[in-house]
Design a protein around this motif. Structure first.
Motif, mmCIF file in Angstrom:
data_model
loop_
_atom_site.group_PDB
_atom_site.id
_atom_site.type_symbol
_atom_site.label_atom_id
_atom_site.label_comp_id
_atom_site.label_asym_id
_atom_site.label_seq_id
_atom_site.Cartn_x
_atom_site.Cartn_y
_atom_site.Cartn_z
ATOM 1 N N ALA A 1 0.977 -1.163 -0.062
ATOM 2 C CA ALA A 1 0.051 -0.074 -0.006
ATOM 3 C C ALA A 1 0.734 1.063 0.152
ATOM 4 C CB ALA A 1 -0.796 0.103 1.236
ATOM 5 N N TYR A 2 0.296 2.226 -0.749
ATOM 6 C CA TYR A 2 0.964 3.580 -0.465
ATOM 7 C C TYR A 2 0.177 4.634 -0.967
ATOM 8 C CZ TYR A 2 0.718 3.430 -5.742
ATOM 9 O OH TYR A 2 0.542 3.064 -7.187
ATOM 10 N N ALA A 3 0.760 5.933 -0.552
ATOM 11 C CA ALA A 3 -0.011 7.006 -0.868
ATOM 12 C C ALA A 3 0.753 7.959 -1.577
ATOM 13 C CB ALA A 3 -0.492 7.763 0.508
ATOM 14 N N GLY A 4 0.292 8.521 -2.537
ATOM 15 C CA GLY A 4 0.978 9.582 -3.660
ATOM 16 C C GLY A 4 0.053 10.845 -3.886
ATOM 17 N N LYS A 5 0.659 11.707 -4.730
ATOM 18 C CA LYS A 5 -0.082 12.874 -5.143
ATOM 19 C C LYS A 5 -1.384 12.664 -5.828
ATOM 20 C CE LYS A 5 3.849 16.168 -5.557
ATOM 21 N NZ LYS A 5 4.389 17.084 -6.322
#
Length: 161
Positions: free
Chosen positions: A64-68
């Motif tokens: 899992a990740y978060a980005g712009k």
């Protein structure tokens, strides 16, 4: 265990992702992603945002990740979240564990809003997002075309602040 991504994880993550590219409509990529492109993506995201993996017995079962969300500076406090679980590992709550950790990490940043952008229908992903308090704030109709089918997209929002 959940841990930060290592650059050497790229091939295992890519195998998880490319399964979804080839076999499902949950991603709008139409062709498998090459390793070099995926490595660049990992580097670009992980230098600024949380990017975590779920590992069991030296095998990565999800990430899992978060980005712009968008590039314009007024969006700097809004991120888009992503979670993928290895197709053979569904039903073990790995997506929930990853999302719980990702959201906890995002609460420690200046992120105000997290968006989940989902292909619809997708009951499992909708339930995952709703479990963590995301609310459907937009439904875009027939904006993607894959496997000879027009696909809808739901935008789910979680306010952290």
């Amino acid at each position: 265990m959940i841990r930060p991504i290592h650059y050497t994880d790229a091939q295992q993550l890519l195998n998880i992702y490319n399964y979804y590219v080839i076999n499902t409509d949950v991603t709008f990529d139409l062709e498998p992603t090459p390793l070099k492109v995926f490595q660049e993506k990992i580097h670009s995201i992980s230098k600024d945002f949380p990017f975590i993996v779920y590992e069991e017995n030296n095998e990565i079962l999800g990430y899992a990740y978060a980005g712009k969300f968008r590039e314009r500076p007024a969006y700097n406090h809004t991120l888009e979240s992503t979670v993928y679980v290895k197709s053979s590992a569904h039903g073990k709550q790995i997506g929930s564990k990853l999302y719980a950790e990702l959201i906890a990490q995002l609460k420690q940043t200046n992120c105000r809003v997290v968006l989940g952008v989902l292909t619809l229908p997708n009951d499992a992903s909708v339930k995952l997002h709703e479990k963590f308090g995301f609310e459907l704030v937009g439904h875009l109709k027939e904006v993607g075309f894959k496997f000879n089918t027009w696909l809808d997209v739901g935008i789910f929002e979680l306010k952290l602040a």
